[in-house]
Design a protein around this motif. Structure first.
Motif, short mmCIF file in Angstrom:
data_model
loop_
_atom_site.label_atom_id
_atom_site.label_comp_id
_atom_site.label_asym_id
_atom_site.label_seq_id
_atom_site.Cartn_x
_atom_site.Cartn_y
_atom_site.Cartn_z
N LEU B 80 58.23 42.66 39.03
CA LEU B 80 57.24 43.29 38.16
C LEU B 80 57.83 44.43 37.34
CD1 LEU B 80 54.21 43.62 40.59
CD2 LEU B 80 54.32 42.18 38.55
N ASP B 81 59.07 44.81 37.66
CA ASP B 81 59.70 45.96 37.04
C ASP B 81 58.85 47.22 37.28
OD1 ASP B 81 61.63 47.29 35.74
OD2 ASP B 81 61.12 46.60 33.71
N VAL B 82 58.47 47.40 38.53
CA VAL B 82 57.62 48.52 38.90
C VAL B 82 58.43 49.57 39.64
CG1 VAL B 82 55.88 49.16 40.64
CG2 VAL B 82 55.40 47.34 39.01
N LYS B 83 58.20 50.83 39.30
CA LYS B 83 58.85 51.93 40.03
C LYS B 83 57.80 52.73 40.77
CE LYS B 83 62.63 51.92 36.92
NZ LYS B 83 62.02 50.61 36.51
N ASN B 84 58.26 53.47 41.77
CA ASN B 84 57.40 54.35 42.55
C ASN B 84 56.46 55.15 41.65
OD1 ASN B 84 56.86 54.81 45.17
ND2 ASN B 84 58.83 55.77 45.62
N GLY B 85 55.17 55.13 41.95
CA GLY B 85 54.23 55.95 41.18
C GLY B 85 53.65 55.26 39.97
N ASP B 86 54.20 54.11 39.58
CA ASP B 86 53.63 53.35 38.45
C ASP B 86 52.24 52.84 38.81
OD1 ASP B 86 55.97 53.71 37.13
OD2 ASP B 86 56.58 51.59 37.11
N ASP B 87 51.42 52.63 37.80
CA ASP B 87 50.13 51.98 38.02
C ASP B 87 50.28 50.47 37.92
OD1 ASP B 87 48.70 54.22 38.45
OD2 ASP B 87 47.90 54.40 36.41
N VAL B 88 49.63 49.76 38.85
CA VAL B 88 49.59 48.30 38.75
C VAL B 88 48.14 47.85 38.87
CG1 VAL B 88 51.90 47.88 39.68
CG2 VAL B 88 49.94 48.00 41.24
N LEU B 89 47.85 46.68 38.33
CA LEU B 89 46.50 46.12 38.44
C LEU B 89 46.50 45.07 39.55
CD1 LEU B 89 45.78 45.67 34.65
CD2 LEU B 89 44.58 47.23 36.21
N ILE B 90 45.44 45.09 40.35
CA ILE B 90 45.34 44.11 41.43
C ILE B 90 43.99 43.42 41.39
CG2 ILE B 90 45.28 43.79 43.94
CD1 ILE B 90 47.37 45.86 44.23
N SER B 91 44.01 42.11 41.47
CA SER B 91 42.76 41.37 41.57
C SER B 91 42.91 40.25 42.59
CB SER B 91 42.37 40.80 40.20
OG SER B 91 43.38 39.95 39.73
N PRO B 92 41.82 39.99 43.33
CA PRO B 92 41.89 38.92 44.33
C PRO B 92 42.07 37.58 43.63
CG PRO B 92 39.91 40.28 44.62
CD PRO B 92 40.50 40.62 43.29
N THR B 93 42.75 36.69 44.29
CA THR B 93 42.92 35.35 43.75
C THR B 93 42.76 34.36 44.89
OG1 THR B 93 44.53 33.88 42.71
CG2 THR B 93 45.44 35.66 43.97
N GLY B 94 42.25 33.20 44.59
CA GLY B 94 41.97 32.22 45.67
C GLY B 94 43.23 31.61 46.22
N LYS B 95 43.05 30.66 47.12
CA LYS B 95 44.19 29.89 47.63
C LYS B 95 44.76 29.07 46.49
CE LYS B 95 43.26 29.13 52.47
NZ LYS B 95 43.20 28.21 53.57
N PRO B 96 46.08 28.95 46.42
CA PRO B 96 46.65 28.10 45.37
C PRO B 96 46.26 26.64 45.60
CG PRO B 96 48.36 28.87 46.86
CD PRO B 96 47.10 29.57 47.26
N ARG B 97 46.22 25.89 44.51
CA ARG B 97 45.80 24.48 44.59
C ARG B 97 46.67 23.67 45.53
NH1 ARG B 97 45.83 22.41 38.62
NH2 ARG B 97 45.27 20.41 39.53
#
Lengths: 421, 421
Positions: B80-97
């Motif tokens: 994700l190219d995320v560093k400590n303290g960065d904001d990320v978005l999270i959303s639930p997702t179902g079981k993969p097909r």
């Protein structure tokens, strides 16, 4: 395993306890330590402190864990009674023996009693990773188990858990295959059996595929989380309990196996039989009635499958010394009117208090209780006797005793007066 | 999945990056956040930041992770190219097909091309937990795959990875089933083929079951970790490479699948075929020679199995548009004298420099190279031509070019002068 042979020493690490629950026992070592010990990711180590030990799966970290430190997650720390900063000993350990046995099962071989015992023991001791545990469950699902294997599995699950030994007997039990909504009959069946003077230490499950299990229903009005000691003493005092099966360590292998079955949506047939019967065997049941709700939308859609269930449960019961009878009931539509924990509790209570509706619930409950009364040799007109007990108010009395003894309120010594009386 | 429906919102969390590599994409949420989002352990969430996103498996923690924070492990943070303290978005997702498709495979169904594509895509996108991935591998191991499924799997693995498209052709390739110690012939075969003017962008593996793979051998004297771009440009310049297959993203699904095969000690037959051929297809091979070392102690103990390998590889090749020929060689004892990376490199080099011993290595190398030369239509006395090229020193010249171009020394611009010349 070979590569560990030269480096079997035991080293001391400082514990860094992290409150994460991932299901498996994981420890994280610094890359350098792992390399020195010849450990790769997913290898196993024995972690010990003052006589207690667990087998854990290795993760590695370059920076998060300092050399000579080890990160232990909640579950492992609790098992070892380790606190932050404590010293623990770590030594590499090979693959557990059950991995080769699981491979044999994948290859279609039949497992011996001894092999089944090794596998179940490794599951309970949490020596298997999810990869290995899944391979075991999937191999059982695809290749199946014969009756001897199912018996061995059942006994191994009993051996690796707690058991209750009642001095007196016989012990009666009741189980519903489930999958039928509104099925609150256990709350009526158990007190009727108790009122007839029989012993029935019933454990129930929470919802798996339906809206609620018996444990969920009863929990709306009283505590259902009992220890094996509590189940034993309450049963000895009043003749029965309705406890949550997941709150006790009867056949703990089962809970761990369910953990990988659930995400895959599979319930291997042999495993299902062993799960049910191990919990009955663990409470020392001599007689058991199995309710098989059959009908579209249930776990048992047709009579052919219902008969297979009945035949196999009876056969497995014989192998285990439990006399099993089966009642194939109609499960194609909800039993009674209410569906959902609180409303089902109310419906069951109203019937115990004398309500004659919904008739379907009254009839199913007394039908099932009647079979148990007949199994006990108390009558040959079971349903009539069950109905008499229900109408006399004696079942209600027993139900109130269940509430009283299981409720935390009773533990505090206060008189139990439920709000709804 | 149902229970997520009501709460499909996307929430912002502060990232706490932890340097742990556990193989899977895990994120840890505070219990309270997880509850509010309707998430249980082992549920999946989509984690995204500025257009990049991963699917991760949820762990929960009461104290380690503060509300509105999320712990992300190294692998996920890098993706994700995320560093400590960065904001990320999270959303639930179902079981993969693919979970339903894997269930079908467990139930003995044959998968369609589309289903195979969905499964492989979910594997590569790391949407499957180890439990699900293991179920897939074990189901394939027990129930097997038919040729159409193997073809579909191969193409799906090619599609989900990088491919190399050489403007000119035909492209030749060579593969040994392996399992035979001392098998350093690739180091001699490839330069002979290059010296004949053919194109051979060979990728090799590291040790799996033997002491060392071709990549391990060559790595003692030069760099073998090349990008697909480097393989392409070096091959276009000098006619070939000997790169480490694990260093490039050709058929990445394969590496993830091996991760669960390895601890179980299984290598499903169809998966093995698909793994080999996907990597050949990804480099655009038109012709491939398969060396099947047969004999006690190898992967192919008898002629019956050797013939099965040969038949199936040829058939799969036809389905993929790759002309395959197979050489069943004797693998019951080591090829040549040396076993181990450095000593095998020396032995191969000595032969390229003119040594006629060990005769077994010279004969096997020229025999195999000869078959490729005949496949190319350059001769009908392949082994003789291969021997001539080897003796002429032209293969040595090509081998030196491989070293020069693959070595980091060449990258720095310094003249390459190996210590052992």
């Amino acid at each position: 395993m070979e590569r560990h042979k030269e480096k079997m020493e035991m080293l001391t690490f400082k514990a860094d306890v992290k409150d994460i629950d991932s299901g498996e026992f994981f420890v994280t070592l610094n890359n350098k330590d792992a390399e020195e010990m010849g450990l790769l990711e997913h290898d196993r180590v024995k972690v010990s402190k003052e006589g207690k030990s667990i087998t854990a799966i290795v993760q590695k970290s370059m920076s998060l864990v300092k050399p000579h430190n080890v990160t232990i997650l909640t579950r492992g720390a609790m098992a070892l009674d380790v606190k932050n900063g404590d010293d623990v000993l770590i030594s590499p350990t090979g693959k557990p023996r059950s991995v080769g046995i699981i491979k044999a099962k994948m290859d279609g071989k039949t497992l011996t009693s001894e092999e089944m015992r090794i596998v179940v023991n490794d599951i309970v001791e949490r020596r298997l990773s999810y990869i290995e545990l899944t391979a075991y469950v999937v191999a059982n699902y695809i290749n199946g188990m014969n009756m001897q294997e199912i018996k061995d599995l059942t006994l191994a699950m009993v051996e690796t858990g707690e058991t209750i030994d009642f001095a007196t007997g016989p012990i009666f039990d009741f189980h519903s295959v489930g999958g039928s909504p509104g099925n609150k009959v256990t709350l009526i069946v158990v007190p009727i059996i108790m009122a007839a003077g029989l012993i029935i230490p019933k454990t129930s499950s929470r919802a798996i595929s339906s809206a609620c299990g018996t444990a969920d229903i009863l929990e709306t009005i009283c505590n259902v989380t009992l220890s094996t000691e509590e189940i034993k003493s309450i049963t000895q005092k009043i003749g029965g309990t309705i406890a949550w099966g997941g709150g006790v360590e009867l056949a703990p292998a089962d809970d761990l196996i369910i953990h990988v079955e659930y995400p895959l949506g599979i319930d291997p047939y042999g495993q299902l039989l062993a799960s049910v019967m191990a919990k009955k065997k663990a409470v020392g049941a001599n007689y058991m009635l199995l309710d098989i709700p059959m009908g579209p939308g249930t776990k048992v859609p047709d009579e052919k499958l219902a008969r297979r269930y009945a035949r196999d449960f009876i056969e497995l019961g014989e192998m285990l010394g439990i006399k099993v009878e089966c009642a194939i009931t109609y499960g194609g539509q909800p039993v009674g009117h209410g569906i959902g924990p609180a409303i089902e509790a109310r419906e069951a209570l109203a019937i115990l208090e004398g309500s004659t509706t919904p008739n379907s619930v009254v009839m199913k409950s007394t039908h099932l209780a009647g079979i148990i009364l007949e199994m006990a040799g108390l009558t040959n007109r079971g349903q009539e006797m069950a109905m008499d007990i229900l109408r006399s108010g004696k079942a209600l009395e027993k139900f109130r005793l269940i509430l009283k003894h299981q409720c935390w309120i009773s533990i505090t010594g206060r008189i139990f007066e439920p709000a709804w009386t």
